[in-house]
Write a protein that holds these residues in place. Structure first.
Motif, short mmCIF file in Angstrom:
data_model
loop_
_atom_site.label_atom_id
_atom_site.label_comp_id
_atom_site.label_asym_id
_atom_site.label_seq_id
_atom_site.Cartn_x
_atom_site.Cartn_y
_atom_site.Cartn_z
N ARG A 86 48.24 35.86 29.96
CA ARG A 86 47.52 35.90 31.23
C ARG A 86 48.34 36.63 32.29
N GLN A 87 49.62 36.30 32.37
CA GLN A 87 50.49 36.95 33.35
C GLN A 87 50.69 38.43 33.03
N LEU A 88 50.77 38.77 31.74
CA LEU A 88 50.91 40.17 31.34
C LEU A 88 49.68 40.97 31.75
N ALA A 89 48.51 40.37 31.59
CA ALA A 89 47.28 41.04 32.01
C ALA A 89 47.29 41.27 33.52
N LEU A 90 47.60 40.23 34.26
CA LEU A 90 47.58 40.34 35.72
C LEU A 90 48.67 41.29 36.23
N ALA A 91 49.69 41.53 35.43
CA ALA A 91 50.78 42.42 35.85
C ALA A 91 50.31 43.84 36.10
N GLN A 174 35.38 49.43 40.90
CA GLN A 174 34.43 48.53 41.56
C GLN A 174 35.17 47.32 42.17
N PRO A 175 35.98 47.55 43.18
CA PRO A 175 36.82 46.47 43.73
C PRO A 175 36.02 45.33 44.35
N ARG A 176 34.81 45.59 44.82
CA ARG A 176 34.02 44.50 45.40
C ARG A 176 33.48 43.58 44.31
N ARG A 177 33.08 44.16 43.21
CA ARG A 177 32.54 43.36 42.10
C ARG A 177 33.66 42.63 41.36
N ARG A 180 40.01 40.19 43.75
CA ARG A 180 41.21 39.45 43.33
C ARG A 180 40.92 38.02 42.95
N LYS A 181 39.74 37.51 43.30
CA LYS A 181 39.34 36.17 42.87
C LYS A 181 38.64 36.23 41.51
N ALA A 182 37.82 37.25 41.32
CA ALA A 182 37.05 37.37 40.08
C ALA A 182 37.91 37.76 38.89
N VAL A 183 38.87 38.65 39.10
CA VAL A 183 39.66 39.18 37.99
C VAL A 183 40.40 38.08 37.22
N PRO A 184 41.14 37.17 37.88
CA PRO A 184 41.82 36.12 37.11
C PRO A 184 40.86 35.25 36.31
N THR A 185 39.66 35.00 36.86
CA THR A 185 38.68 34.21 36.15
C THR A 185 38.20 34.92 34.89
#
Length: 202
Positions: A86-91, A174-177, A180-185
């Motif tokens: 998960r952390q590698l993805a978010l990196a 598509q940063p609105r879609r 930063r809240k949607a991506v981790p989910t």
């Protein structure tokens, strides 16, 4: 006494300015004149650090890769491979200003890399290191019995790499879609489909 100049530090500062320029204006907007204006240095001074425009672009891409890999190294969670994934993805995903800048620069180089052997080699070398990192962590998850029974380590590795690359592109375009809240989910949902994060062998 004359001031001692740390040329490596100054080069890193120049590259940071150049990648901000590329993130804002694109590769076509990163002319020698625009680079000089962005960095506040004359083209003559820049020539001490870069052989030519191709060298500027190469070193900028290398800096992005270095920064991402340093973040990946800090992502390792001992004994918890799924959280590490998960952390590698978010990196590398654009969930803050710095990571979005990196993603924009990285994606900007994709098309150019198709027609540049040197840039292509840089991209493939980074991709290979990235894939090996994911493969190793998937192996740890497999050893702990966390991989879902419907798949294999090779399939999980390939899917994870493809998923992260695809989400990086979509979230950048598509940063609105994909905020930063949607991506981790979305990352959590993907990992839950491939790994049993609640299970631990005794």
């Amino acid at each position: 006494m004359p001031k001692v100049v740390d040329h490596d530090e100054r080069r890193d500062e120049l590259l940071a300015s150049i990648r901000r320029l590329i993130a804002r204006e694109g590769l076509d907007g990163a002319s020698n004149r625009a680079i000089a204006q962005e960095t506040g240095w004359s083209t003559g001074t820049l020539a001490h650090y870069f052989a030519d425009k191709d060298d500027v672009l190469r070193q900028t891409l290398e800096q992005v890769h270095r920064d991402q890999e340093q973040r990946m190294l800090r992502s390792r969670i001992p004994g918890d491979p799924v959280e590490t994934l998960r952390q590698l993805a978010l990196a590398t995903l654009p969930i803050d200003t710095i990571r979005r800048e990196e993603a924009v620069v990285e994606i900007s180089f994709w098309a150019r890399s198709i027609h540049s052997l040197e840039l292509s080699r840089l991209q493939l070398a980074f991709f290979d290191r990235w894939t090996e990192t994911i493969k190793a962590v998937v192996g740890e998850a497999t050893a702990l019995g966390l991989l879902r029974p419907h798949t294999t380590p090779a399939a999980a590795t390939a899917a994870t790499v493809a998923f992260i690359d695809g989400l990086q592109l979509e979230a950048t375009l598509q940063p609105r879609r994909f905020d930063r809240k949607a991506v981790p989910t979305i990352v959590n949902d993907f990992l839950n489909a491939w790994f049993d994060n609640d299970h631990r062998d005794p």
